[in-house]
Design a protein around this motif. Sequence first.
Motif, PDB file in Angstrom:
ATOM      1  N   LEU A   1      -0.304   6.955  -9.531  1.00  0.00           N
ATOM      2  CA  LEU A   1      -1.223   6.187  -8.668  1.00  0.00           C
ATOM      3  C   LEU A   1      -0.880   4.694  -8.718  1.00  0.00           C
ATOM      4  O   LEU A   1      -0.984   3.987  -7.726  1.00  0.00           O
ATOM      5  N   ASP A   2      -0.441   4.214  -9.909  1.00  0.00           N
ATOM      6  CA  ASP A   2      -0.112   2.789 -10.073  1.00  0.00           C
ATOM      7  C   ASP A   2       1.361   2.486  -9.819  1.00  0.00           C
ATOM      8  O   ASP A   2       1.784   1.333  -9.951  1.00  0.00           O
ATOM      9  N   CYS A   3       2.157   3.529  -9.528  1.00  0.00           N
ATOM     10  CA  CYS A   3       3.605   3.361  -9.322  1.00  0.00           C
ATOM     11  C   CYS A   3       4.224   2.639 -10.525  1.00  0.00           C
ATOM     12  O   CYS A   3       4.954   1.664 -10.391  1.00  0.00           O
ATOM     13  N   ASP A   4       3.913   3.136 -11.734  1.00  0.00           N
ATOM     14  CA  ASP A   4       4.251   2.454 -12.989  1.00  0.00           C
ATOM     15  C   ASP A   4       5.688   2.776 -13.428  1.00  0.00           C
ATOM     16  O   ASP A   4       6.008   3.923 -13.710  1.00  0.00           O
TER      17      ASP A   4
ATOM     18  N   GLU B   1       5.929  -4.660  -4.951  1.00  0.00           N
ATOM     19  CA  GLU B   1       5.228  -5.194  -3.771  1.00  0.00           C
ATOM     20  C   GLU B   1       6.201  -5.470  -2.638  1.00  0.00           C
ATOM     21  O   GLU B   1       5.811  -5.592  -1.481  1.00  0.00           O
ATOM     22  N   ARG B   2       7.481  -5.613  -3.028  1.00  0.00           N
ATOM     23  CA  ARG B   2       8.461  -5.991  -1.997  1.00  0.00           C
ATOM     24  C   ARG B   2       9.414  -4.844  -1.651  1.00  0.00           C
ATOM     25  O   ARG B   2      10.570  -5.064  -1.288  1.00  0.00           O
ATOM     26  N   ILE B   3       8.899  -3.609  -1.794  1.00  0.00           N
ATOM     27  CA  ILE B   3       9.689  -2.429  -1.381  1.00  0.00           C
ATOM     28  C   ILE B   3       9.000  -1.811  -0.170  1.00  0.00           C
ATOM     29  O   ILE B   3       7.770  -1.714  -0.134  1.00  0.00           O
ATOM     30  N   ARG B   4       9.785  -1.391   0.814  1.00  0.00           N
ATOM     31  CA  ARG B   4       9.246  -0.636   1.952  1.00  0.00           C
ATOM     32  C   ARG B   4      10.123   0.599   2.145  1.00  0.00           C
ATOM     33  O   ARG B   4      11.334   0.472   2.385  1.00  0.00           O
ATOM     34  N   ASN B   5       9.515   1.782   2.001  1.00  0.00           N
ATOM     35  CA  ASN B   5      10.240   3.031   2.257  1.00  0.00           C
ATOM     36  C   ASN B   5       9.824   3.527   3.623  1.00  0.00           C
ATOM     37  O   ASN B   5       8.647   3.812   3.835  1.00  0.00           O
ATOM     38  N   LEU B   6      10.788   3.591   4.550  1.00  0.00           N
ATOM     39  CA  LEU B   6      10.363   3.998   5.893  1.00  0.00           C
ATOM     40  C   LEU B   6      11.366   4.914   6.573  1.00  0.00           C
ATOM     41  O   LEU B   6      12.556   4.918   6.247  1.00  0.00           O
ATOM     42  N   ALA B   7      10.831   5.707   7.508  1.00  0.00           N
ATOM     43  CA  ALA B   7      11.668   6.628   8.287  1.00  0.00           C
ATOM     44  C   ALA B   7      11.594   6.214   9.748  1.00  0.00           C
ATOM     45  O   ALA B   7      10.615   5.603  10.180  1.00  0.00           O
TER      46      ALA B   7
ATOM     47  N   LEU C   1       3.056   0.408  -4.053  1.00  0.00           N
ATOM     48  CA  LEU C   1       1.860   0.093  -4.861  1.00  0.00           C
ATOM     49  C   LEU C   1       0.589   0.457  -4.103  1.00  0.00           C
ATOM     50  O   LEU C   1      -0.386   0.941  -4.672  1.00  0.00           O
ATOM     51  N   VAL C   2       0.599   0.207  -2.793  1.00  0.00           N
ATOM     52  CA  VAL C   2      -0.581   0.486  -1.962  1.00  0.00           C
ATOM     53  C   VAL C   2      -0.621   1.970  -1.591  1.00  0.00           C
ATOM     54  O   VAL C   2      -1.631   2.647  -1.749  1.00  0.00           O
ATOM     55  N   SER C   3       0.523   2.480  -1.101  1.00  0.00           N
ATOM     56  CA  SER C   3       0.518   3.825  -0.509  1.00  0.00           C
ATOM     57  C   SER C   3       0.316   4.936  -1.543  1.00  0.00           C
ATOM     58  O   SER C   3      -0.301   5.951  -1.249  1.00  0.00           O
ATOM     59  N   GLN C   4       0.841   4.765  -2.747  1.00  0.00           N
ATOM     60  CA  GLN C   4       0.762   5.866  -3.720  1.00  0.00           C
ATOM     61  C   GLN C   4      -0.676   6.154  -4.143  1.00  0.00           C
ATOM     62  O   GLN C   4      -0.998   7.266  -4.531  1.00  0.00           O
ATOM     63  N   LYS C   5      -1.569   5.153  -3.999  1.00  0.00           N
ATOM     64  CA  LYS C   5      -2.983   5.377  -4.362  1.00  0.00           C
ATOM     65  C   LYS C   5      -3.604   6.459  -3.472  1.00  0.00           C
ATOM     66  O   LYS C   5      -4.432   7.238  -3.918  1.00  0.00           O
ATOM     67  N   TYR C   6      -3.205   6.500  -2.179  1.00  0.00           N
ATOM     68  CA  TYR C   6      -3.798   7.548  -1.320  1.00  0.00           C
ATOM     69  C   TYR C   6      -2.835   8.709  -1.052  1.00  0.00           C
ATOM     70  O   TYR C   6      -3.257   9.786  -0.665  1.00  0.00           O
ATOM     71  N   ARG C   7      -1.545   8.516  -1.314  1.00  0.00           N
ATOM     72  CA  ARG C   7      -0.597   9.616  -1.055  1.00  0.00           C
ATOM     73  C   ARG C   7      -0.538  10.619  -2.207  1.00  0.00           C
ATOM     74  O   ARG C   7      -0.375  11.818  -1.969  1.00  0.00           O
ATOM     75  N   ILE C   8      -0.638  10.133  -3.460  1.00  0.00           N
ATOM     76  CA  ILE C   8      -0.493  11.040  -4.620  1.00  0.00           C
ATOM     77  C   ILE C   8      -1.530  12.170  -4.603  1.00  0.00           C
ATOM     78  O   ILE C   8      -1.175  13.336  -4.758  1.00  0.00           O
ATOM     79  N   PRO C   9      -2.844  11.875  -4.387  1.00  0.00           N
ATOM     80  CA  PRO C   9      -3.808  12.998  -4.371  1.00  0.00           C
ATOM     81  C   PRO C   9      -3.486  14.029  -3.287  1.00  0.00           C
ATOM     82  O   PRO C   9      -3.875  15.192  -3.398  1.00  0.00           O
TER      83      PRO C   9
END
Length: 735
Positions: A284-287, A19-25, A260-268
């Motif tokens: 999807l769950d970034c497990d 929850e406390r990771i931000r990957n950004l460009a 956790l949030v982004s992978q739910k819509y980015r993976i598909p």
Amino acid sequence: MGRKEDNIKRATVVMHDRERIRNLAIAAHIDHGKTTLSDNLIAGAGMMSEDLAGKARVLDFDEQESARGITINAASASMVHTVNGSDYLINLIDTPGHVDFGGDVTRAMRAVDGCIILTCAVEGAMPQTETVVRQALKEKVKPVLFINKVDRLINELQITPEDMMKRFEEQIKKVNTLIRLFAPAEHRKDWQVSVTDGTVAFGSAYHNWGITVPYMKKSGVNFSQIFDYCHNEQQPELAKKAPVHEVLLDMSVEKLPSPLVSQKYRIPNIWQGELESTVGKAMLDCDPTGPLSLMITKIWMDPHAGEVAVGRLYSGTIHQGDSVWAIGAAKAERVQQVSMMVGSDRISVPEVSSGNIVALTGVRSAAAGVTIAREQDATPFEPIRHYSEPVVTVALEPKAMKDLPKFIDALRGLAKADASLEVSTNQETGEALLSGMGELHLEITVYRLQVEQGIKVTVSEPIVVYRESISGDNKGRAFEGKSPNRHNRFYIEAEPLPDDVTQALREGQFGDGAVRNQDAKGVGDRFSEFGMNKDLMRKIYAIYGTNVFVNDTKGIQNLHETRELIIEGFNDVCKKGPVADEPLMGVMIRLVDAKLHEDAIHRGPAQTIPAVRNAIKGALLRAKPVIFEPIQKIRIDAPKDVIGSAAREVDKRRGTIEDMPIDGNTASVIGKMPVAESFGFSNDIRAATQGRAIWNTENAGYVHLPPSLFNKVTSEIRERKGLKAEIPGEDHYTD
């Protein structure tokens, strides 16, 4: 312990809290201040000296980047930032702005979930800004906006606060229009940026200050104070009250999504496997306990450790010493080292878990765009689609023949690290053809060969890569191709594809390669959405680039046994068309009939492939061949008194001028120009405007070569390739 070491120690703890990771460009047009801003963010987080921020350019660690003052490689840095007493791990990627290095931007977007789009307060959103916004949104990366160089508006242009607000509104409106155009349908509204909700920041990366509405409330600094600080040359004081790193990293933490949030819509969007499978659910769950799933987005050469593969970990955890497969490689490999990145520094850690950006050494078969997993047969990620294709080529050969093996190895390494480079070598002569996005792209690559690898090479003049296509069809006049033994015959018809279908193929909407029988129905249905015949397109055999092959026959015995050979013949023609051995573009090839020998031994590769190849080439010649040439959008900004000379330069290079807006004392020329005419343009435009012009270009696809130039250009290409100057007629392929 120094701040940097302390920061890294904290990073290794936070990296496991998704929850406390931000990957950004950070993405923007060239020279709008991306690398200066990255420096300030890194300095603010204690990863380098604040005095050097904006001058050291930590992420431009390549010698050529420092010398030219531009970013060439997408470089990454991990840092820890505290918001409301909680530590957050920021994995930041600084991307290039120059159009020649757009491939690096596309690859970086695959690794991140959020993006700071940077525009210049003076110049506004420029052509390359549009490209990077499009690249981010296609990968479902959420944008926020930072308007940089606000101090220049106040001090150099001397504008009023009202004018300043008006300019900001225009820029925000322009960026929101781009988001509306290119964002995924479900996010067109909620990804709009606005000042009131804190997704727009203003500031000066060079002078270290920035502001957003939420930060104004927190710090008490308002717009009129900012105006006064800049006006009175008190920017260092302003930087203490509203440091740019704090403002932007706060905005990134609060407004951009965690994995956790982004992978739910980015993976598909980036993975076509079964989402209900174990690995699908884990991604999807970034497990971190799920199967390993990692995508490499960058390879760079470390002088000491060799190849370093940098990528995004979508599920699982990777440890030093793990045995992994680069999907498509011949054998499993052992990970020698797992690291986090800070510019050119790699900080070795024992393990990195899902949701992070990681650097690996030891996986030699990794390349940009490759999937890393523990199982050999794991479903790979979707290939990364580049917006522009290589349009300029140079021929290279080593000056000393003893360097030949080293030269071929070095080229392979370069092509691996940069997926937008295309390399083909002639093993006998040692000559290599290197195709890239533009003159600068190739110049940097050649420099790397000569200086970093120590191989002296001879370089030809740049050559343009054209595309072959057709303007008509040969419906009802199928071309017959015979096999060398005369026992097999194939009848082919060719027709041009509609422009929107060609564009969708270029963007990868239909996939690439041979189409499996079980997928043909779905692929055909997608083509029918573009108005094509559904029943016909369901018989599709293969896609190569922007060309499709359809089996339009009924009841031909043994045809399925030669299917792979037919596709191979089709692929050969897609690589080298009949007119000038240039790649084929935007064509549908239909097999309408075939006569095959009943004995399999008489319809092997040596018989089938040449027969199909000849049939397709003959059909293309019968369907009125044309040549397409690459063009560039061009924008030149210069003082009004020299803009006429700039317009003449574009005009005399077969350019078309679409607009010439005037803003105060500056005028612009906006238009298009063929890539073939662009060589040496930089010197000529400097001479014509006494060095007072600023210009930038962006690839704009392909257009019909004027018919008057068709014979001249084709004979030049054929002679250069050692072919006869005249194009062979249909008779050449009937025999």
